[in-house]
Write a protein that holds these residues in place. Structure first.
Motif, PDB file in Angstrom:
ATOM      1  N   MET A  42      11.282  -5.911  -1.962  1.00 32.02           N
ATOM      2  CA  MET A  42       9.950  -6.306  -1.501  1.00 32.02           C
ATOM      3  C   MET A  42       9.446  -7.448  -2.375  1.00 32.02           C
ATOM      4  N   SER A  43       9.337  -8.599  -1.850  1.00 36.69           N
ATOM      5  CA  SER A  43       9.058  -9.766  -2.664  1.00 36.69           C
ATOM      6  C   SER A  43       7.637  -9.736  -3.223  1.00 36.69           C
ATOM      7  N   ALA A  44       6.712  -9.211  -2.461  1.00 38.18           N
ATOM      8  CA  ALA A  44       5.312  -9.322  -2.870  1.00 38.18           C
ATOM      9  C   ALA A  44       4.850  -8.112  -3.667  1.00 38.18           C
ATOM     10  N   THR A  45       5.696  -7.128  -3.836  1.00 34.53           N
ATOM     11  CA  THR A  45       5.234  -5.873  -4.403  1.00 34.53           C
ATOM     12  C   THR A  45       5.209  -5.889  -5.918  1.00 34.53           C
ATOM     13  N   ASP A  46       5.998  -6.724  -6.544  1.00 40.07           N
ATOM     14  CA  ASP A  46       6.147  -6.641  -7.986  1.00 40.07           C
ATOM     15  C   ASP A  46       5.222  -7.614  -8.728  1.00 40.07           C
ATOM     16  N   THR A  47       4.471  -8.373  -8.024  1.00 42.10           N
ATOM     17  CA  THR A  47       3.543  -9.260  -8.695  1.00 42.10           C
ATOM     18  C   THR A  47       2.255  -8.512  -9.003  1.00 42.10           C
ATOM     19  N   TYR A  48       1.437  -9.140  -9.796  1.00 42.55           N
ATOM     20  CA  TYR A  48       0.149  -8.516 -10.125  1.00 42.55           C
ATOM     21  C   TYR A  48      -0.703  -8.403  -8.870  1.00 42.55           C
ATOM     22  N   HIS A  49      -0.783  -9.458  -8.144  1.00 39.54           N
ATOM     23  CA  HIS A  49      -1.429  -9.381  -6.848  1.00 39.54           C
ATOM     24  C   HIS A  49      -0.422  -8.834  -5.860  1.00 39.54           C
ATOM     25  N   HIS A  50      -0.782  -7.763  -5.248  1.00 36.70           N
ATOM     26  CA  HIS A  50       0.202  -6.966  -4.516  1.00 36.70           C
ATOM     27  C   HIS A  50       0.756  -7.670  -3.298  1.00 36.70           C
ATOM     28  N   GLY A  51      -0.031  -8.486  -2.669  1.00 39.15           N
ATOM     29  CA  GLY A  51       0.451  -9.142  -1.475  1.00 39.15           C
ATOM     30  C   GLY A  51      -0.249  -8.579  -0.256  1.00 39.15           C
ATOM     31  N   ASP A  52       0.111  -7.367   0.109  1.00 39.28           N
ATOM     32  CA  ASP A  52      -0.602  -6.714   1.198  1.00 39.28           C
ATOM     33  C   ASP A  52      -0.876  -5.263   0.828  1.00 39.28           C
ATOM     34  N   LEU A  53      -1.751  -5.107  -0.154  1.00 34.39           N
ATOM     35  CA  LEU A  53      -2.046  -3.760  -0.634  1.00 34.39           C
ATOM     36  C   LEU A  53      -2.726  -2.938   0.443  1.00 34.39           C
ATOM     37  N   ARG A  54      -3.562  -3.581   1.192  1.00 34.61           N
ATOM     38  CA  ARG A  54      -4.284  -2.853   2.242  1.00 34.61           C
ATOM     39  C   ARG A  54      -3.318  -2.150   3.178  1.00 34.61           C
ATOM     40  N   ARG A  55      -2.326  -2.888   3.639  1.00 35.56           N
ATOM     41  CA  ARG A  55      -1.331  -2.307   4.545  1.00 35.56           C
ATOM     42  C   ARG A  55      -0.584  -1.167   3.851  1.00 35.56           C
ATOM     43  N   ALA A  56      -0.179  -1.397   2.604  1.00 36.48           N
ATOM     44  CA  ALA A  56       0.575  -0.382   1.877  1.00 36.48           C
ATOM     45  C   ALA A  56      -0.247   0.886   1.703  1.00 36.48           C
ATOM     46  N   LEU A  57      -1.537   0.725   1.414  1.00 34.10           N
ATOM     47  CA  LEU A  57      -2.405   1.888   1.263  1.00 34.10           C
ATOM     48  C   LEU A  57      -2.483   2.678   2.564  1.00 34.10           C
ATOM     49  N   LEU A  58      -2.665   1.956   3.658  1.00 33.86           N
ATOM     50  CA  LEU A  58      -2.737   2.634   4.953  1.00 33.86           C
ATOM     51  C   LEU A  58      -1.449   3.400   5.229  1.00 33.86           C
ATOM     52  N   ASP A  59      -0.325   2.778   4.939  1.00 38.00           N
ATOM     53  CA  ASP A  59       0.955   3.421   5.250  1.00 38.00           C
ATOM     54  C   ASP A  59       1.157   4.705   4.449  1.00 38.00           C
ATOM     55  N   THR A  60       0.968   4.612   3.136  1.00 31.89           N
ATOM     56  CA  THR A  60       1.228   5.826   2.353  1.00 31.89           C
ATOM     57  C   THR A  60       0.144   6.871   2.594  1.00 31.89           C
ATOM     58  N   ALA A  61      -1.069   6.424   2.906  1.00 28.46           N
ATOM     59  CA  ALA A  61      -2.104   7.397   3.283  1.00 28.46           C
ATOM     60  C   ALA A  61      -1.654   8.164   4.521  1.00 28.46           C
ATOM     61  N   LEU A  62      -1.012   7.475   5.427  1.00 27.82           N
ATOM     62  CA  LEU A  62      -0.561   8.115   6.665  1.00 27.82           C
ATOM     63  C   LEU A  62       0.477   9.197   6.383  1.00 27.82           C
ATOM     64  N   VAL A  63       1.427   8.896   5.493  1.00 30.59           N
ATOM     65  CA  VAL A  63       2.451   9.925   5.234  1.00 30.59           C
ATOM     66  C   VAL A  63       1.839  11.078   4.443  1.00 30.59           C
ATOM     67  N   LEU A  64       0.871  10.784   3.583  1.00 32.99           N
ATOM     68  CA  LEU A  64       0.224  11.878   2.848  1.00 32.99           C
ATOM     69  C   LEU A  64      -0.579  12.757   3.793  1.00 32.99           C
ATOM     70  N   ILE A  65      -1.229  12.142   4.768  1.00 35.22           N
ATOM     71  CA  ILE A  65      -1.951  12.935   5.774  1.00 35.22           C
ATOM     72  C   ILE A  65      -0.969  13.810   6.537  1.00 35.22           C
ATOM     73  N   GLY A  66       0.199  13.264   6.805  1.00 38.59           N
ATOM     74  CA  GLY A  66       1.209  14.061   7.491  1.00 38.59           C
ATOM     75  C   GLY A  66       1.613  15.279   6.684  1.00 38.59           C
ATOM     76  N   LYS A  67       1.588  15.142   5.354  1.00 34.52           N
ATOM     77  CA  LYS A  67       2.006  16.268   4.518  1.00 34.52           C
ATOM     78  C   LYS A  67       0.887  17.269   4.283  1.00 34.52           C
ATOM     79  N   LYS A  68      -0.293  16.771   3.912  1.00 26.41           N
ATOM     80  CA  LYS A  68      -1.359  17.679   3.484  1.00 26.41           C
ATOM     81  C   LYS A  68      -2.578  17.657   4.389  1.00 26.41           C
TER      82      LYS A  68
END
Lengths: 212, 212
Positions: free
Chosen positions: B1-27
């Motif tokens: 992931m090219s944009a993930t390792d920089t200080y500025h995440h790149g698309d943090l908003r999208r990443a937050l939504l995605d992992t929030a979705l899988v966490l909702i699926g779990k809990k």
DNA sequence: TGCGGCATCTTGACAGTGGTAAGTTGTCAG
DNA sequence: CTGACAACTTACCACTGTCAAGATGCCGCA
């Protein structure tokens, strides 16, 4: 309140359930705080743990109370409907929807995530996770309607699930609010519900319609 | 992931939504923790507040995404059903139920308490709190069925509410689990749903049944 | 090339929550 | 009167959402 001012509360369990119910009415079951319940009763924040193992246990207790209340409403509605099987079935369905509207705090506990998960194995035996009484009552009413020719002779399971889904969905849509945004609905939601249920029941009177 | 390792995440908003979705699926959405989402993305616990005003705002964003996805599913199901109005209506209904089963994480956001309350007045304009597109699509399908004679000529509003309640309740009962406890249902819940919907639609084909 | 502005992200703190452990208070049997 | 026991309190823990202040890297402008 004779028992409220002593150190030993008297019936703290009942008091906790009651104020929890009004708090659920205000902020929903998700916004329920056990500490706030305790404070409302005038007791320390750890006191509830001597009467409920968990926050979940308290919600479960409320849910079971609600189930019993719902079944009682259905029973009286069924009785009041007289001997006509179709009227009895309609009465049951309307009782379900009406309960959701008249007792939103209790109804909220039914669909709460705490209620979805089975309680402790010990408590599971005493309580009916599936609203067993409700389901049996509905199923018997469907069977009676089939016997009298008020419903087609198809699989009673399909018909029961069909009707259950209908009233559950109606109650849910009603409670959640989207129905109020429909212009016509605001005139009389209850009338609309009766209309919908009547349409569903009346429609099935003449034909089967199952293809399975 | 090219944009993930920089200080500025790149698309943090999208990443937050995605992992929030899988966490909702779990809990579930009630058990969703904003800090856990942030930790999952590998970011500090306050970072999400630069992309969402609130925990509620994040859930709202997911809910709106889900609404669009649902409408897309319905649209394609309607299209795949061809020209027969009845088949189109059945396709819409099944698409609703199937969506709830195939995307439980998204569906969970629909009925979450966060989604029930309107968002900030600013966001309210951009998003449709009532699943407007969905409702309009259903309503039009009902009108088409009435025009073609596949549904009786009664009030389309009643019919639409009737069908909406039915699929909503079916999805809810399915998702919440009680349907699985019925012996026959476990064989094939989807088949049961189709059966129920067909029974509902087929039954209304021949009679009106409205008394209002 | 260097510099300033700015969005992005981090650290640190606050109040509030559910839950546990240990101590306190009242009641009641003996 | 005394001991045991249940009911209740106080103190604490880890965790949560949220805010304020500081650190960091990017981008346009000179």
């Amino acid at each position: 309140m004779s028992a409220t001012d002593t150190y030993h509360h008297g019936d703290l369990r009942r008091a906790l359930l009651d104020t929890a119910l009004v708090l659920i009415g205000k902020k929903g079951v998700a916004g329920l705080s056990l500490r706030e319940v305790a404070a409302g009763v005038g007791v320390s924040h750890a006191a509830p743990y001597h009467h409920f193992a968990d926050k979940t246990a308290l919600i479960h207790a409320l849910g079971n109370e609600g189930m019993e209340l719902l079944d009682a409403h259905m029973a009286s509605a069924e009785k009041a409907a007289g001997d006509d099987p179709r009227a009895r079935l309609l009465g049951i369905g309307m009782a379900y929807v009406a309960f959701a509207v008249q007792h939103p705090e209790y109804y909220a506990t039914f669909s709460s995530p705490e209620m979805q998960t089975p309680p402790s194995a010990k408590e599971a035996a005493a309580s009916d996770r599936t609203p067993g009484g409700t389901w049996v009552r509905l199923f018997n009413a469907v069977l009676a309607c089939q016997a009298s020719g008020d419903l087609p002779a198809g699989d009673p399971m399909v018909l029961a699930v069909y009707l259950w889904s209908l009233v559950h969905g109606l109650a849910e849509l009603w409670r959640a609010g989207p129905l109020e945004q429909l212009p016509q609905a605001s005139e009389g939601l209850e009338a609309l519900a009766i209309q919908v249920l009547n349409a569903a029941l009346g429609a099935m009177h003449t034909t089967e319609g199952s293809q399975g």
